[in-house]
Design a protein around this motif. Structure first.
Motif, PDB file in Angstrom:
ATOM      1  N   GLN A 146       0.874  -1.168  -0.169  1.00 18.80           N
ATOM      2  CA  GLN A 146      -0.108   0.026  -0.058  1.00 18.80           C
ATOM      3  C   GLN A 146       0.826   1.335  -0.087  1.00 18.80           C
TER       4      GLN A 146
ATOM      5  N   ARG B 154      -0.845   5.702  -7.799  1.00 17.96           N
ATOM      6  CA  ARG B 154      -2.303   4.845  -7.490  1.00 17.96           C
ATOM      7  C   ARG B 154      -2.315   4.303  -9.243  1.00 17.96           C
TER       8      ARG B 154
ATOM      9  N   GLN C 202      -5.039  -0.366  -4.993  1.00 14.81           N
ATOM     10  CA  GLN C 202      -4.833   0.017  -3.473  1.00 14.81           C
ATOM     11  C   GLN C 202      -6.200  -0.069  -2.790  1.00 14.81           C
TER      12      GLN C 202
ATOM     13  N   THR D  33      -5.237   6.352   0.188  1.00 16.53           N
ATOM     14  CA  THR D  33      -3.721   6.628   0.381  1.00 16.53           C
ATOM     15  C   THR D  33      -3.496   7.678   1.608  1.00 16.53           C
TER      16      THR D  33
END
Length: 211
Positions: free
Chosen positions: A55, A117, A127, A131
Motif C-alpha cells: 500500500q 495509484r 490500492q 492513500t
C-alpha cells in the motif's frame, strides 16, 4: 534542500557555494553505503507510520524559503518501506500564510499520489482504500476535510483545493504526524546534524543507525 539551493547558483557561484558543495560531497562519501532499503520498516525507526504491505503512503511538508517570499515544497511517496517518488520544488507563487503553503504542498503531493495509484493499478496492485498522506499541519488537514474553513481560504486558487476533491473522492486521507517525526522536513529546512540524520534514516529506511 541543499541541492535545491545550490542548483540555483550554477551561473554565479562564490566561495560560500564551493564550501557548501564540499560539505555535500563529504556527506555523500561518508554515507555512501546507506542507500534506499526496500522491505519491512526497521523496528528501530523513530516513528511507526503503520505501513501496510503493498500500500502506498507518503509524507509532505512546506515552508518559506529563507531568501525569497516563495515557498519550498517537498513530498515523498513510499512503498515497501522506501521512497519510490520524491519531489522538492520552489513554485513561483506568493503565499500569505504557513497554512496556505502546507495546503498547497498537500495538493501537489496528492497529484503524485494519484499518479502512483494509477501505475499500481496498471501493474495489478490496486490500492485498498485511500492513500495515507502524513503532514504536520493541522490546518491543512482540517481545510482538506471541512468546508467550514472555506472563509479562511477564499484567496486560494482552485487548483490548491485538489487535495480536498481527492479526500472527498476517497482517494487520499491526510493524517497528522508530530513535526519532529515528519521526515519531509529534510527537503524544506536547514536541520541540525542529529535531526537531519534521523530524517535521512526514516526516508531511506536504513537498517543501520547513522552517526
Amino acid at each position: 534542500f541543499h541541492v535545491n539551493r545550490l542548483s540555483k547558483c550554477t551561473e554565479s557561484c562564490g566561495p560560500e557555494h564551493v564550501k557548501m558543495l564540499d560539505r555535500m560531497l563529504l556527506f555523500c562519501y561518508k554515507y555512501r553505503k546507506f542507500g534506499i532499503t526496500f522491505g519491512p520498516r526497521s523496528g528501530t525507526q523513530p516513528y511507526d507510520f503503520g505501513e501496510q504491505l503493498g500500500q502506498l503512503w507518503g509524507v509532505t511538508d512546506a515552508s518559506f524559503e529563507e531568501t525569497t517570499e516563495y515557498p519550498v515544497l517537498f513530498h515523498a511517496i513510499m512503498l515497501f518501506g522506501g521512497p519510490v517518488f520524491w519531489m522538492c520544488s520552489i513554485p513561483k507563487t506568493i503565499m500569505l500564510s504557513t497554512m496556505d503553503i502546507e495546503y498547497y504542498g498537500a495538493s501537489e503531493a496528492t497529484m503524485s499520489v494519484n499518479s502512483a495509484r494509477e501505475i499500481m493499478e496498471e501493474l495489478g496492485f490496486p490500492q485498498d482504500g485511500p492513500t495515507r498522506l502524513f503532514t504536520d499541519s493541522t490546518s491543512a488537514k482540517a481545510l482538506s476535510e471541512n468546508p467550514v474553513f472555506r472563509t479562511r481560504a477564499r484567496h486560494l486558487r482552485r487548483r490548491f483545493h485538489y487535495v480536498r476533491q481527492e479526500v472527498e473522492a476517497g482517494n487520499v486521507v491526510l493524517i497528522n504526524v508530530p513535526g519532529k517525526f515528519n521526515f519531509a522536513d529534510i527537503g524544506t529546512k536547514v536541520l541540525c546534524k542529529i535531526l537531519f540524520l534521523r530524517h535521512w534514516r526514516s526516508l531511506t529506511n536504513s537498517p543501520v543507525s547513522v552517526q
